[in-house]
Design a protein around this motif. Sequence first.
Motif, PDB file in Angstrom:
ATOM      1  N   ARG A 121       0.833  -1.207   0.000  1.00 32.48           N
ATOM      2  CA  ARG A 121       0.000   0.000   0.000  1.00 32.48           C
ATOM      3  C   ARG A 121       0.865   1.254   0.000  1.00 32.48           C
ATOM      4  O   ARG A 121       0.577   2.216  -0.726  1.00 32.48           O
ATOM      5  N   MET A 122       1.927   1.232   0.817  1.00 37.84           N
ATOM      6  CA  MET A 122       2.824   2.388   0.850  1.00 37.84           C
ATOM      7  C   MET A 122       3.477   2.597  -0.506  1.00 37.84           C
ATOM      8  O   MET A 122       3.637   3.747  -0.959  1.00 37.84           O
ATOM      9  N   SER A 123       3.840   1.507  -1.182  1.00 34.74           N
ATOM     10  CA  SER A 123       4.459   1.625  -2.497  1.00 34.74           C
ATOM     11  C   SER A 123       3.498   2.268  -3.495  1.00 34.74           C
ATOM     12  O   SER A 123       3.891   3.146  -4.272  1.00 34.74           O
ATOM     13  N   VAL A 124       2.242   1.834  -3.475  1.00 29.34           N
ATOM     14  CA  VAL A 124       1.250   2.409  -4.384  1.00 29.34           C
ATOM     15  C   VAL A 124       1.046   3.892  -4.093  1.00 29.34           C
ATOM     16  O   VAL A 124       1.027   4.735  -5.007  1.00 29.34           O
ATOM     17  N   LEU A 125       0.897   4.231  -2.815  1.00 34.97           N
ATOM     18  CA  LEU A 125       0.642   5.625  -2.453  1.00 34.97           C
ATOM     19  C   LEU A 125       1.854   6.506  -2.730  1.00 34.97           C
ATOM     20  O   LEU A 125       1.695   7.679  -3.106  1.00 34.97           O
ATOM     21  N   LEU A 126       3.062   5.949  -2.563  1.00 36.62           N
ATOM     22  CA  LEU A 126       4.253   6.723  -2.910  1.00 36.62           C
ATOM     23  C   LEU A 126       4.315   6.964  -4.414  1.00 36.62           C
ATOM     24  O   LEU A 126       4.677   8.059  -4.864  1.00 36.62           O
ATOM     25  N   SER A 127       3.958   5.956  -5.197  1.00 36.09           N
ATOM     26  CA  SER A 127       3.925   6.126  -6.650  1.00 36.09           C
ATOM     27  C   SER A 127       2.905   7.180  -7.038  1.00 36.09           C
ATOM     28  O   SER A 127       3.162   8.033  -7.898  1.00 36.09           O
ATOM     29  N   LEU A 128       1.749   7.141  -6.385  1.00 42.89           N
ATOM     30  CA  LEU A 128       0.712   8.128  -6.673  1.00 42.89           C
ATOM     31  C   LEU A 128       1.156   9.519  -6.261  1.00 42.89           C
ATOM     32  O   LEU A 128       0.971  10.493  -7.018  1.00 42.89           O
ATOM     33  N   ALA A 129       1.740   9.638  -5.074  1.00 42.95           N
ATOM     34  CA  ALA A 129       2.184  10.948  -4.603  1.00 42.95           C
ATOM     35  C   ALA A 129       3.231  11.540  -5.538  1.00 42.95           C
ATOM     36  O   ALA A 129       3.213  12.740  -5.848  1.00 42.95           O
ATOM     37  N   HIS A 256     -15.468  -8.521 -10.227  1.00 38.14           N
ATOM     38  CA  HIS A 256     -14.344  -8.334  -9.292  1.00 38.14           C
ATOM     39  C   HIS A 256     -14.902  -7.843  -7.954  1.00 38.14           C
ATOM     40  O   HIS A 256     -15.475  -6.757  -7.879  1.00 38.14           O
ATOM     41  N   ARG A 257     -14.731  -8.672  -6.936  1.00 35.04           N
ATOM     42  CA  ARG A 257     -15.163  -8.270  -5.594  1.00 35.04           C
ATOM     43  C   ARG A 257     -13.952  -7.735  -4.836  1.00 35.04           C
ATOM     44  O   ARG A 257     -12.951  -8.430  -4.666  1.00 35.04           O
ATOM     45  N   LEU A 258     -14.046  -6.508  -4.388  1.00 31.82           N
ATOM     46  CA  LEU A 258     -12.920  -5.873  -3.714  1.00 31.82           C
ATOM     47  C   LEU A 258     -12.605  -6.558  -2.394  1.00 31.82           C
ATOM     48  O   LEU A 258     -13.512  -6.872  -1.608  1.00 31.82           O
ATOM     49  N   THR A 259     -11.323  -6.799  -2.145  1.00 39.04           N
ATOM     50  CA  THR A 259     -10.904  -7.251  -0.817  1.00 39.04           C
ATOM     51  C   THR A 259     -10.864  -6.048   0.117  1.00 39.04           C
ATOM     52  O   THR A 259     -10.908  -4.887  -0.316  1.00 39.04           O
ATOM     53  N   ASP A 260     -10.771  -6.339   1.406  1.00 38.99           N
ATOM     54  CA  ASP A 260     -10.700  -5.235   2.371  1.00 38.99           C
ATOM     55  C   ASP A 260      -9.468  -4.364   2.113  1.00 38.99           C
ATOM     56  O   ASP A 260      -9.543  -3.129   2.194  1.00 38.99           O
ATOM     57  N   SER A 261      -8.341  -5.006   1.795  1.00 40.50           N
ATOM     58  CA  SER A 261      -7.123  -4.230   1.564  1.00 40.50           C
ATOM     59  C   SER A 261      -7.247  -3.380   0.305  1.00 40.50           C
ATOM     60  O   SER A 261      -6.771  -2.239   0.260  1.00 40.50           O
ATOM     61  N   GLU A 262      -7.882  -3.905  -0.755  1.00 43.22           N
ATOM     62  CA  GLU A 262      -8.092  -3.117  -1.968  1.00 43.22           C
ATOM     63  C   GLU A 262      -9.011  -1.935  -1.699  1.00 43.22           C
ATOM     64  O   GLU A 262      -8.775  -0.823  -2.197  1.00 43.22           O
ATOM     65  N   GLU A 264      -9.451  -0.365   1.152  1.00 40.82           N
ATOM     66  CA  GLU A 264      -8.710   0.631   1.933  1.00 40.82           C
ATOM     67  C   GLU A 264      -7.744   1.408   1.048  1.00 40.82           C
ATOM     68  O   GLU A 264      -7.606   2.622   1.165  1.00 40.82           O
ATOM     69  N   LEU A 265      -7.081   0.685   0.150  1.00 35.80           N
ATOM     70  CA  LEU A 265      -6.120   1.336  -0.743  1.00 35.80           C
ATOM     71  C   LEU A 265      -6.827   2.318  -1.670  1.00 35.80           C
ATOM     72  O   LEU A 265      -6.363   3.455  -1.854  1.00 35.80           O
ATOM     73  N   ALA A 268      -7.692   5.494   0.065  1.00 34.79           N
ATOM     74  CA  ALA A 268      -6.534   6.381   0.210  1.00 34.79           C
ATOM     75  C   ALA A 268      -6.182   7.041  -1.120  1.00 34.79           C
ATOM     76  O   ALA A 268      -5.809   8.220  -1.158  1.00 34.79           O
ATOM     77  N   VAL A 269      -6.284   6.294  -2.220  1.00 33.15           N
ATOM     78  CA  VAL A 269      -6.022   6.870  -3.541  1.00 33.15           C
ATOM     79  C   VAL A 269      -7.011   7.988  -3.843  1.00 33.15           C
ATOM     80  O   VAL A 269      -6.646   9.051  -4.364  1.00 33.15           O
ATOM     81  N   ALA A 270      -8.287   7.763  -3.519  1.00 34.58           N
ATOM     82  CA  ALA A 270      -9.296   8.787  -3.764  1.00 34.58           C
ATOM     83  C   ALA A 270      -9.019  10.046  -2.936  1.00 34.58           C
ATOM     84  O   ALA A 270      -9.180  11.174  -3.422  1.00 34.58           O
ATOM     85  N   ASP A 271      -8.604   9.870  -1.684  1.00 35.12           N
ATOM     86  CA  ASP A 271      -8.296  11.031  -0.838  1.00 35.12           C
ATOM     87  C   ASP A 271      -7.148  11.850  -1.430  1.00 35.12           C
ATOM     88  O   ASP A 271      -7.222  13.086  -1.512  1.00 35.12           O
TER      89      ASP A 271
END
Length: 526
Positions: A121-129, A256-262, A264-265, A268-271
């Motif tokens: 999750r941190m890797s994805v958010l860092l890439s997005l940031a 596609h049924r979202l997992t809890d981790s997806e 949450e991720l 965070a991406v939307a925020d």
Amino acid sequence: MPTGVWARAWDSSADGMLVLGSDWSVRYVNRAGARALGLQARPGSRRDVWSLLPQLRGTPFEDALRRLERTGEPVTWEMEHAPHGWFEARAYRVDDRTVVVLHDADARRAAQLERGHLLGRMSVLLSLASALARTDTVEDVARAALAVVRDHLGADYAGLSMIDGPWVRTLALGQVDAAVEDAWSRLPLDHPGPGPQVARTGRPLTFATFEELAAAFPAARERLERAGLRSGTVLPLTIAGGWRIGAFSVGWHTDHRLTDSEAELLSAVADATAQAARRAQLYAERRDVAHTLQAAMLPELPRLPGLQLAGRYVPWSPTDEQVGGDWYDALGLPGGGCLLAIGDVAGHDVQAAAQMGQVRAMLRALAVDRPQESPAALVTRLDHVLAELGADTLTTLTVARLDPPGAARRLRWSTAGHPPGVLVDAGGCSTLVDGSPDLPLGVDAGVPRHEHVAAWPPGGTLVLYTDGLVERRDQDVWEGVGLLRRALERSSTAPLEELLDALVADVVARAEDDCAVLGVREAHRP
């Protein structure tokens, strides 16, 4: 085998204990071991472990025990024994016995898995940031968010829908059928579709199958089928204070049924996307205000008998919110003369633009008050007025006065630290409108100002400019002045408007500084 106190101690251990004979018969198993291996009861006879637990054949359990049998060295491994979970196992020899210890590894593996999810999750958010940090427009933000959810979540679609008054506008990024994107590009805020509904209510929507999606929004079924989207989620874009600015949609072409981790991720991406999109909106608003302010401060050049006038202003960057202090002006004088001015107030911000407006307005007022005044006297009075008013303004300036038409028509000017103008005759020969420049305005209002005079050539053209026209990072300013003279000599017969367009074209391409250019030409050329 353990007896008495040792037997009770082994039986109360949280770790599973299994003791095998040299013939693989089960000699002992404690309660924890029986639970771990799925034994309903501890065996009362010495049964072969492989017949007692045939499901362990061909597994890491058997591989480890065979290796221990061959080498005699202790063996450690991890094993999953469904449905009882994961264990960290260790086997070693004691005389002719094999002892197997089973330690519950579920908690450790869960922690490892959670750390893996967190790092992912941190890797994805860092890439997005990182991607969002390079965005300037809402479209840039939409493309950055699309790239992240596509690359890290395997999404097939990402839509950024922004509230615009009574409308919801969704940027078309070429992801689905063009007609569908066009239909989605502008919808009323009260439209019953998923994007407008979430933007309006702030309540997220999630659909694991196309049937769920179509059942919730039957009117949108045809467009969703054409888009090829079968599942997805729509999240509100909310910024500080709970202010909703739109919706963020993510979709897949398969169920596609979202997992809890997806989930949450994506939240965070939307925020992060919401904050970046709002920043881009504010940036665009400030840029529009700045450019409107700059345009409003540029004068409408007068129509003067026998003269052609043209001006150009090129901002530092057409996409930047900053404004500059470069300006030009022209006034008709009694008897057919003309007053020309060009200046540059230090700075590239709204304050510089405001100060530029003050300087230009004061110069106009002083010129109208004494229309016969010489350029040097006019600049001197302007410097004194600025000093008396406490204007902390450093300004370079050239003021030129062109006499009325006549056989001895002259050009007179005074320069306050400004680059020299260029005067070109009808035959294409140029001279600099220079002379020793005086100090810029705002340095010392008490120093005397000097005036310079040149004969005006029949059919002549005068070009005044600010330093952005001739300065380059990789060349001397006087080299730039020389290049300008040669360009004017080559293009001396070109119409004045086209001539100025050609001069500023390179400035637009370089975007190193803002630039103002003022040209005046005698309308009747020999």
